[in-house]
Design a protein around this motif. Sequence first.
Motif, PDB file in Angstrom:
ATOM      1  N   THR A 168       9.270  26.361 -14.059  1.00  0.00           N
ATOM      2  CA  THR A 168      10.470  25.763 -13.483  1.00  0.00           C
ATOM      3  C   THR A 168      10.418  25.642 -11.956  1.00  0.00           C
ATOM      4  O   THR A 168      10.957  24.697 -11.402  1.00  0.00           O
ATOM      5  CB  THR A 168      11.708  26.584 -13.866  1.00  0.00           C
ATOM      6  OG1 THR A 168      11.496  27.955 -13.518  1.00  0.00           O
ATOM      7  CG2 THR A 168      11.963  26.490 -15.374  1.00  0.00           C
ATOM      8  N   ALA A 169       9.788  26.577 -11.253  1.00  0.00           N
ATOM      9  CA  ALA A 169       9.837  26.580  -9.797  1.00  0.00           C
ATOM     10  C   ALA A 169       8.994  25.453  -9.214  1.00  0.00           C
ATOM     11  O   ALA A 169       7.842  25.293  -9.585  1.00  0.00           O
ATOM     12  CB  ALA A 169       9.334  27.931  -9.271  1.00  0.00           C
ATOM     13  N   PRO A 170       9.557  24.643  -8.299  1.00  0.00           N
ATOM     14  CA  PRO A 170       8.784  23.559  -7.679  1.00  0.00           C
ATOM     15  C   PRO A 170       7.618  24.126  -6.880  1.00  0.00           C
ATOM     16  O   PRO A 170       7.806  24.937  -5.982  1.00  0.00           O
ATOM     17  CB  PRO A 170       9.798  22.867  -6.760  1.00  0.00           C
ATOM     18  CG  PRO A 170      11.134  23.284  -7.284  1.00  0.00           C
ATOM     19  CD  PRO A 170      10.946  24.644  -7.858  1.00  0.00           C
ATOM     20  N   SER A 171       6.404  23.703  -7.186  1.00  0.00           N
ATOM     21  CA  SER A 171       5.203  24.191  -6.505  1.00  0.00           C
ATOM     22  C   SER A 171       4.015  23.448  -7.088  1.00  0.00           C
ATOM     23  O   SER A 171       4.157  22.493  -7.835  1.00  0.00           O
ATOM     24  CB  SER A 171       5.043  25.706  -6.694  1.00  0.00           C
ATOM     25  OG  SER A 171       4.980  26.031  -8.066  1.00  0.00           O
ATOM     26  N   THR A 172       2.805  23.901  -6.722  1.00  0.00           N
ATOM     27  CA  THR A 172       1.584  23.331  -7.273  1.00  0.00           C
ATOM     28  C   THR A 172       1.006  24.296  -8.291  1.00  0.00           C
ATOM     29  O   THR A 172       0.894  25.486  -8.040  1.00  0.00           O
ATOM     30  CB  THR A 172       0.562  23.061  -6.159  1.00  0.00           C
ATOM     31  OG1 THR A 172       1.116  22.113  -5.237  1.00  0.00           O
ATOM     32  CG2 THR A 172      -0.729  22.488  -6.733  1.00  0.00           C
ATOM     33  N   HIS A 173       0.648  23.776  -9.465  1.00  0.00           N
ATOM     34  CA  HIS A 173       0.074  24.585 -10.530  1.00  0.00           C
ATOM     35  C   HIS A 173      -1.266  23.992 -10.933  1.00  0.00           C
ATOM     36  O   HIS A 173      -1.449  22.776 -10.890  1.00  0.00           O
ATOM     37  CB  HIS A 173       0.992  24.617 -11.760  1.00  0.00           C
ATOM     38  CG  HIS A 173       2.406  24.995 -11.458  1.00  0.00           C
ATOM     39  ND1 HIS A 173       2.863  26.288 -11.488  1.00  0.00           N
ATOM     40  CD2 HIS A 173       3.479  24.219 -11.108  1.00  0.00           C
ATOM     41  CE1 HIS A 173       4.159  26.311 -11.186  1.00  0.00           C
ATOM     42  NE2 HIS A 173       4.550  25.073 -10.951  1.00  0.00           N
ATOM     43  N   SER A 174      -2.162  24.837 -11.365  1.00  0.00           N
ATOM     44  CA  SER A 174      -3.469  24.375 -11.812  1.00  0.00           C
ATOM     45  C   SER A 174      -3.686  24.755 -13.271  1.00  0.00           C
ATOM     46  O   SER A 174      -3.395  25.902 -13.662  1.00  0.00           O
ATOM     47  CB  SER A 174      -4.564  24.991 -10.936  1.00  0.00           C
ATOM     48  OG  SER A 174      -5.832  24.512 -11.327  1.00  0.00           O
ATOM     49  N   TYR A 175      -4.190  23.802 -14.071  1.00  0.00           N
ATOM     50  CA  TYR A 175      -4.411  24.024 -15.501  1.00  0.00           C
ATOM     51  C   TYR A 175      -5.759  23.455 -15.920  1.00  0.00           C
ATOM     52  O   TYR A 175      -6.302  22.559 -15.266  1.00  0.00           O
ATOM     53  CB  TYR A 175      -3.306  23.345 -16.335  1.00  0.00           C
ATOM     54  CG  TYR A 175      -1.933  23.905 -16.057  1.00  0.00           C
ATOM     55  CD1 TYR A 175      -1.472  25.047 -16.723  1.00  0.00           C
ATOM     56  CD2 TYR A 175      -1.110  23.303 -15.114  1.00  0.00           C
ATOM     57  CE1 TYR A 175      -0.215  25.560 -16.455  1.00  0.00           C
ATOM     58  CE2 TYR A 175       0.150  23.817 -14.842  1.00  0.00           C
ATOM     59  CZ  TYR A 175       0.596  24.954 -15.513  1.00  0.00           C
ATOM     60  OH  TYR A 175       1.826  25.463 -15.240  1.00  0.00           O
ATOM     61  N   ASP A 176      -6.253  23.978 -17.034  1.00  0.00           N
ATOM     62  CA  ASP A 176      -7.476  23.409 -17.596  1.00  0.00           C
ATOM     63  C   ASP A 176      -7.192  22.055 -18.234  1.00  0.00           C
ATOM     64  O   ASP A 176      -7.969  21.113 -18.084  1.00  0.00           O
ATOM     65  CB  ASP A 176      -8.073  24.366 -18.645  1.00  0.00           C
ATOM     66  CG  ASP A 176      -8.577  25.654 -18.024  1.00  0.00           C
ATOM     67  OD1 ASP A 176      -9.421  25.572 -17.120  1.00  0.00           O
ATOM     68  OD2 ASP A 176      -8.109  26.735 -18.442  1.00  0.00           O
ATOM     69  N   VAL A 177      -6.082  21.963 -18.977  1.00  0.00           N
ATOM     70  CA  VAL A 177      -5.704  20.722 -19.654  1.00  0.00           C
ATOM     71  C   VAL A 177      -4.218  20.469 -19.423  1.00  0.00           C
ATOM     72  O   VAL A 177      -3.410  21.389 -19.561  1.00  0.00           O
ATOM     73  CB  VAL A 177      -5.978  20.783 -21.175  1.00  0.00           C
ATOM     74  CG1 VAL A 177      -5.599  19.464 -21.843  1.00  0.00           C
ATOM     75  CG2 VAL A 177      -7.439  21.121 -21.463  1.00  0.00           C
ATOM     76  N   VAL A 178      -3.873  19.227 -19.079  1.00  0.00           N
ATOM     77  CA  VAL A 178      -2.469  18.830 -18.987  1.00  0.00           C
ATOM     78  C   VAL A 178      -2.235  17.703 -19.993  1.00  0.00           C
ATOM     79  O   VAL A 178      -2.993  16.733 -20.050  1.00  0.00           O
ATOM     80  CB  VAL A 178      -2.090  18.356 -17.573  1.00  0.00           C
ATOM     81  CG1 VAL A 178      -0.691  17.742 -17.579  1.00  0.00           C
ATOM     82  CG2 VAL A 178      -2.147  19.510 -16.585  1.00  0.00           C
ATOM     83  N   ILE A 179      -1.179  17.853 -20.795  1.00  0.00           N
ATOM     84  CA  ILE A 179      -0.840  16.874 -21.833  1.00  0.00           C
ATOM     85  C   ILE A 179       0.504  16.249 -21.484  1.00  0.00           C
ATOM     86  O   ILE A 179       1.505  16.959 -21.343  1.00  0.00           O
ATOM     87  CB  ILE A 179      -0.754  17.548 -23.212  1.00  0.00           C
ATOM     88  CG1 ILE A 179      -2.076  18.245 -23.555  1.00  0.00           C
ATOM     89  CG2 ILE A 179      -0.387  16.518 -24.292  1.00  0.00           C
ATOM     90  CD1 ILE A 179      -1.967  19.249 -24.686  1.00  0.00           C
ATOM     91  N   ALA A 180       0.521  14.937 -21.336  1.00  0.00           N
ATOM     92  CA  ALA A 180       1.779  14.222 -21.106  1.00  0.00           C
ATOM     93  C   ALA A 180       2.335  13.805 -22.458  1.00  0.00           C
ATOM     94  O   ALA A 180       1.739  13.007 -23.169  1.00  0.00           O
ATOM     95  CB  ALA A 180       1.543  13.005 -20.233  1.00  0.00           C
ATOM     96  N   GLY A 181       3.467  14.378 -22.834  1.00  0.00           N
ATOM     97  CA  GLY A 181       4.083  14.102 -24.135  1.00  0.00           C
ATOM     98  C   GLY A 181       4.063  15.337 -25.008  1.00  0.00           C
ATOM     99  O   GLY A 181       3.004  15.864 -25.336  1.00  0.00           O
ATOM    100  N   GLY A 182       5.254  15.789 -25.390  1.00  0.00           N
ATOM    101  CA  GLY A 182       5.352  17.015 -26.177  1.00  0.00           C
ATOM    102  C   GLY A 182       5.927  16.808 -27.561  1.00  0.00           C
ATOM    103  O   GLY A 182       6.413  17.751 -28.175  1.00  0.00           O
ATOM    104  N   ALA A 183       5.878  15.563 -28.071  1.00  0.00           N
ATOM    105  CA  ALA A 183       6.280  15.335 -29.462  1.00  0.00           C
ATOM    106  C   ALA A 183       5.128  15.763 -30.370  1.00  0.00           C
ATOM    107  O   ALA A 183       4.307  16.589 -29.993  1.00  0.00           O
ATOM    108  CB  ALA A 183       6.687  13.882 -29.666  1.00  0.00           C
ATOM    109  N   MET A 184       5.056  15.202 -31.575  1.00  0.00           N
ATOM    110  CA  MET A 184       4.124  15.740 -32.573  1.00  0.00           C
ATOM    111  C   MET A 184       2.674  15.778 -32.088  1.00  0.00           C
ATOM    112  O   MET A 184       2.000  16.802 -32.196  1.00  0.00           O
ATOM    113  CB  MET A 184       4.214  14.916 -33.852  1.00  0.00           C
ATOM    114  CG  MET A 184       5.503  15.085 -34.622  1.00  0.00           C
ATOM    115  SD  MET A 184       5.584  16.591 -35.601  1.00  0.00           S
ATOM    116  CE  MET A 184       4.562  16.162 -36.998  1.00  0.00           C
ATOM    117  N   ALA A 185       2.160  14.680 -31.545  1.00  0.00           N
ATOM    118  CA  ALA A 185       0.755  14.624 -31.158  1.00  0.00           C
ATOM    119  C   ALA A 185       0.462  15.581 -30.007  1.00  0.00           C
ATOM    120  O   ALA A 185      -0.482  16.386 -30.070  1.00  0.00           O
ATOM    121  CB  ALA A 185       0.359  13.193 -30.781  1.00  0.00           C
TER     122      ALA A 185
END
Length: 401
Positions: free
Chosen positions: A4-21
């Motif tokens: 929730t906190a505004p900042s920069t985060h780093s991830y291995d994988v980012v997925i746009a879209g949280g419905a079924m797929a």
Amino acid sequence: MDATAPSTHSYDVVIAGGAMAGATLALAIERLTQAKLSVAVIEAAIPDNTHPGYDARSIALSYGSCQLLDQIGVWHGVAPFATAINTIHVSDRGHFGFTEMHADKEGLPFLGNVIELADAGRVFHKSLSQAKNISLFCPAFVTDITRATDKVTLTLNDGQTLTTKLMVAADGALSSCCDMVGISRHEHDFEQVALIANITTSLPHQGKAFERFTESGPVALLPMSEGRSSLVWCVKPQDVPALIELSDKAFADKLQAIFGWRLGKLLHVGQRNSYPLILRQATQLISHRFAAVGNAAQTLHPIAGQGFNLGLRDVITLAEEIARAHNEQQDCGDMALLQRYLQRREPDRNATVAMTSGLVHGFSNTSAPLILGRNLGLAAMSVFSGLKAPLLQRAMGLVER
């Protein structure tokens, strides 16, 4: 885990879209890597009955899809809301041909299951929120994508910045993320509109699904909970306004004349909705540190219920390749990984798109020789099980990935 906190985060994988797929991909990565990779899911809408990915529709999960969901530990949460399909009846209105597929004859507990998307939404959203190494940004959406040699930088609508090794678009048929990275899409208008509603019938469905081909397009009734059936009625666009405006009784009478009496009298029609049927295919499934899955990769005609099942095979295959790269200590956004994903998925994708489009055009054609040919084919399939096998295998999702 909430982000929730505004900042920069780093991830291995980012997925746009949280419905079924998108949700399935995140949970599959978590399961297959024992939560060793950090995953972010960006979802614009909180799952409820108004969520576009979890609306009033139901989907038919093939036998193979149920197995895949079980393998990643999701099926046990979905199963209580599922209604088994034991038999599939396929017919051509006004003609002699028909065929049936039976789970017991195949030695299986079911051919598939029907689940309401609203129920699936709640199950998947809860699973995401409880996952060890998945951060859920919701409600949020991507406003900018910048790619460098070794990473992708994403900007969200609230100003937060995410960096990742691999960006996956699972944000629907008109994917804005694909647009941002320059991936276009081919479109083919089937010139049909799907009318959807839940129907109550005088005879119990007993787990039987129906696909009936008509001059204007297919009519499908899928078994649901509480004795209901889920209707998908494909009609010509010019016929939609009049059908939507009919009273429930008049609509049921019209549908009865088209569908017949195999489920007895159609007693009650729920809320009706409609959506145009357009085949959309992304021109590329992969790009530099980028992959498209689910409806962002392809959106199919609902005939034979292949859309989500094809998308699920995309998702699980990509998760397997990501897990393989992780186990071999490789970059999970590397092009070699994405090429393996593409090579595994293209044959199934091409075959499924060709099958669904062929069925639409073949059964909507009123040419006398074609009508005779398809009805002879249906009749032969009901007698010679070997002829049925390829269609049955794909309907059940038992295809090579």
